[in-house]
Motif scaffolding. Structure first.
Motif, mmCIF file in Angstrom:
data_model
loop_
_atom_site.group_PDB
_atom_site.id
_atom_site.type_symbol
_atom_site.label_atom_id
_atom_site.label_comp_id
_atom_site.label_asym_id
_atom_site.label_seq_id
_atom_site.Cartn_x
_atom_site.Cartn_y
_atom_site.Cartn_z
ATOM 1 N N LEU A 31 0.822 -1.203 0.000
ATOM 2 C CA LEU A 31 0.000 0.000 0.000
ATOM 3 C C LEU A 31 0.861 1.260 0.000
ATOM 4 O O LEU A 31 1.934 1.286 0.599
ATOM 5 C CB LEU A 31 -0.898 0.010 1.242
ATOM 6 N N ARG A 32 0.361 2.290 -0.654
ATOM 7 C CA ARG A 32 1.038 3.592 -0.616
ATOM 8 C C ARG A 32 0.943 4.152 0.793
ATOM 9 O O ARG A 32 0.032 3.822 1.548
ATOM 10 C CB ARG A 32 0.377 4.562 -1.592
ATOM 11 N N GLY A 34 0.098 6.222 3.947
ATOM 12 C CA GLY A 34 -1.148 6.861 4.325
ATOM 13 C C GLY A 34 -2.376 5.986 4.142
ATOM 14 O O GLY A 34 -3.441 6.300 4.669
ATOM 15 N N ALA A 35 -2.268 4.896 3.393
ATOM 16 C CA ALA A 35 -3.416 4.001 3.210
ATOM 17 C C ALA A 35 -3.638 3.211 4.494
ATOM 18 O O ALA A 35 -2.690 2.706 5.096
ATOM 19 C CB ALA A 35 -3.173 3.055 2.038
ATOM 20 N N GLU A 36 -4.859 3.123 4.934
ATOM 21 C CA GLU A 36 -5.213 2.398 6.145
ATOM 22 C C GLU A 36 -5.397 0.919 5.792
ATOM 23 O O GLU A 36 -6.191 0.585 4.902
ATOM 24 C CB GLU A 36 -6.501 2.994 6.721
ATOM 25 N N ALA A 40 -8.138 -0.929 3.368
ATOM 26 C CA ALA A 40 -7.596 -1.508 2.145
ATOM 27 C C ALA A 40 -7.999 -2.981 2.030
ATOM 28 O O ALA A 40 -8.395 -3.438 0.955
ATOM 29 C CB ALA A 40 -6.080 -1.366 2.107
ATOM 30 N N ARG A 43 -11.592 -3.203 0.954
ATOM 31 C CA ARG A 43 -11.735 -2.855 -0.465
ATOM 32 C C ARG A 43 -11.209 -3.982 -1.349
ATOM 33 O O ARG A 43 -11.826 -4.333 -2.356
ATOM 34 C CB ARG A 43 -10.993 -1.551 -0.762
ATOM 35 N N GLU A 74 -6.341 0.485 -8.606
ATOM 36 C CA GLU A 74 -6.521 1.307 -7.411
ATOM 37 C C GLU A 74 -5.312 2.222 -7.210
ATOM 38 O O GLU A 74 -4.168 1.765 -7.240
ATOM 39 C CB GLU A 74 -6.726 0.429 -6.173
ATOM 40 N N THR A 75 -5.561 3.500 -6.999
ATOM 41 C CA THR A 75 -4.474 4.480 -6.878
ATOM 42 C C THR A 75 -3.658 4.326 -5.600
ATOM 43 O O THR A 75 -2.515 4.761 -5.547
ATOM 44 C CB THR A 75 -5.028 5.916 -6.946
ATOM 45 N N TRP A 76 -4.190 3.706 -4.570
ATOM 46 C CA TRP A 76 -3.481 3.535 -3.305
ATOM 47 C C TRP A 76 -2.628 2.269 -3.280
ATOM 48 O O TRP A 76 -1.955 1.984 -2.296
ATOM 49 C CB TRP A 76 -4.465 3.548 -2.131
ATOM 50 N N VAL A 77 -2.638 1.511 -4.375
ATOM 51 C CA VAL A 77 -1.803 0.306 -4.480
ATOM 52 C C VAL A 77 -0.430 0.702 -5.015
ATOM 53 O O VAL A 77 -0.311 1.265 -6.092
ATOM 54 C CB VAL A 77 -2.464 -0.750 -5.396
ATOM 55 N N LEU A 78 0.597 0.416 -4.226
ATOM 56 C CA LEU A 78 1.968 0.711 -4.623
ATOM 57 C C LEU A 78 2.525 -0.389 -5.520
ATOM 58 O O LEU A 78 3.162 -0.125 -6.530
ATOM 59 C CB LEU A 78 2.850 0.866 -3.384
#
Length: 92
Positions: A31-32, A34-36, A40, A43, A74-78
């Motif tokens: 996760l990027r 800041g992602a909880e 996550a 989702r 998903e934008t919060w996926v690193l």
């Protein structure tokens, strides 16, 4: 829509192209910042991942090729990676 470049490892990308939609594979979603993790994981479950474990900044579970493609958007996926093989540090 194609997954963002660089998010899914080449190994998993190849697998998702060659596998049937019902096939499953273990994946580690990083996760990027800041992602909880709890949100996550919820989702990822809604996207089709069978979540088996969470940790600091990551979620582990089983994915199908369609679920992998949805997760990669998903934008919060690193990153989405396959499991790593552990090697012994001792010489036999």
């Amino acid at each position: 829509m194609e997954p963002r470049r660089g998010v899914v490892t080449p190994e998993l990308e190849r697998w998702s192209r060659d596998a049937d939609d019902g096939d499953r594979r273990t994946a580690l979603v990083r996760l990027r910042g800041g992602a909880e993790v709890g949100q996550a994981a919820e989702r990822l479950t809604s996207l089709g991942m069978e979540v088996t474990s969470t940790g600091p900044g990551s979620v582990i579970g089983a994915v199908s090729p369609p679920a992998l493609r949805r997760i990669a958007r998903e934008t919060w996926v690193l990153a989405v990676e396959g499991p790593r093989t552990l090697r012994s540090l001792q010489h036999d």
